[in-house]
Design an enzyme around this catalytic site. Structure first.
Site, PDB file in Angstrom:
ATOM      1  N   SER A  89       0.847  -1.191   0.000  1.00 61.04           N
ATOM      2  CA  SER A  89       0.000   0.000   0.000  1.00 61.04           C
ATOM      3  C   SER A  89       0.878   1.236   0.000  1.00 61.04           C
ATOM      4  O   SER A  89       1.994   1.224   0.541  1.00 61.04           O
ATOM      5  CB  SER A  89      -0.901   0.024   1.238  1.00 61.04           C
ATOM      6  OG  SER A  89      -1.603   1.248   1.336  1.00 61.04           O
ATOM      7  N   TYR A  97      -1.696  -0.229  10.344  1.00 61.36           N
ATOM      8  CA  TYR A  97      -1.766  -0.483   8.909  1.00 61.36           C
ATOM      9  C   TYR A  97      -0.496  -0.024   8.197  1.00 61.36           C
ATOM     10  O   TYR A  97       0.076  -0.758   7.382  1.00 61.36           O
ATOM     11  CB  TYR A  97      -2.989   0.222   8.319  1.00 61.36           C
ATOM     12  CG  TYR A  97      -3.253  -0.138   6.879  1.00 61.36           C
ATOM     13  CD1 TYR A  97      -3.702  -1.399   6.527  1.00 61.36           C
ATOM     14  CD2 TYR A  97      -3.065   0.799   5.862  1.00 61.36           C
ATOM     15  CE1 TYR A  97      -3.951  -1.740   5.209  1.00 61.36           C
ATOM     16  CE2 TYR A  97      -3.315   0.472   4.540  1.00 61.36           C
ATOM     17  CZ  TYR A  97      -3.754  -0.794   4.215  1.00 61.36           C
ATOM     18  OH  TYR A  97      -3.992  -1.126   2.900  1.00 61.36           O
TER      19      TYR A  97
END
Length: 269
Positions: A145, A158
């Site tokens: 990501s 995250y």
């Protein structure tokens, strides 16, 4: 010649879009999710000619034993895959001031990082054994990501997990990259920006360059086919990622100190 592709987190979002993209290419698919009934429902949305090529497995990427069982079953049924895509992931806001959020931190890391290792491990040995000089034994794909480029406020779990995926994939790429007279594997890292999926639909902040999941899947499949080492999708977020990467720490801290945060969700099943 059609490919054989193994995908985790295939019940929704990016994983499901990738599954649909590869199904349209005539690939034989191994689809993994914790909710196997959702996978079966998805397969029924595909043209009848494609359904028999889909093999669904209930497995949790947090469990090495669960993933090995799914991998062994798929290999026995469809053969060793050409492409293994470690896509399963979760994203929740976290707050270190909250003791209960420690469980969320652990769950995110177990899913997003250890899940990649658990996905790849059963396939790496057989893939390397199949490789020949000039012909890689297969392709390992890690879905990272843009959030792994710099730490985002409220998304410590995250960002840390996706940063770990980026570095893991880089290590594996160097370790397994084919050399002269040495067989190896292709290793591809794909870092999505904002993709329109159930994971992003409730984000309470602007999402620049938001990309439809099916368009992402087309671009990602093409990058995998070409053996691209690292790519950010959409490409505009690649420019943003490069700028963020070189931004001085003091300037980054000032710019993102008041950035909107993803809502907390400390309870993760």
């Amino acid at each position: 010649m059609s490919q054989t592709v193994f995908i985790t987190g295939a019940s929704s979002g990016i994983g499901q879009a990738l599954a649909r993209q590869y199904a349209a290419q005539g690939a034989t698919l191994g689809l993994v999710a914790r909710r196997v009934e959702v996978l079966h429902d998805f397969v029924q949305t595909l043209p009848a000619s494609m359904r028999s090529r889909c093999h669904c497995y209930a497995a949790d990427v947090r469990s090495a034993d669960s993933m090995r069982a799914a991998a062994d079953s798929f290999i026995a049924t469809a053969g060793l895959p050409d492409v293994v895509i470690a896509n399963a992931g979760i994203s929740v806001g976290t707050d270190l001031r909250e003791p209960g959020d420690l469980k969320a931190f652990a769950a995110v890391m177990d899913t997003n990082w250890m899940g990649v290792l658990h996905t790849f491990q059963p396939f790496v040995g057989p893939m390397l054994a199949r490789a020949m000089p000039g012909q890689p034994g297969g392709t390992l794909v890690g879905i990272a990501s843009v959030a792994g480029v710099r730490g985002l406020p409220g998304a410590a779990a995250y960002s840390a997990s996706k940063s770990a995926v980026i570095k893991l994939m880089e290590s594996l790429r160097v370790e397994f990259s084919p050399r002269k007279n040495r067989p190896g594997l292709r290793v591809v890292t794909i870092a999505p920006g904002y993709i329109r999926t159930p994971m992003t639909e409730h984000n309470p902040y602007p999402m620049p360059f938001l990309m439809p999941a099916d368009r992402f899947a087309q671009k990602a499949a093409n990058a995998i086919h070409r053996g691209v080492r690292f790519t950010v999708l959409p490409w505009q977020m690649g420019i943003v990622a490069k700028l963020l990467h070189v931004l001085p720490r003091w300037l980054y801290d000032m710019a993102f100190a008041r950035a909107p945060r993803k809502p907390r969700k400390p309870e993760i099943s």
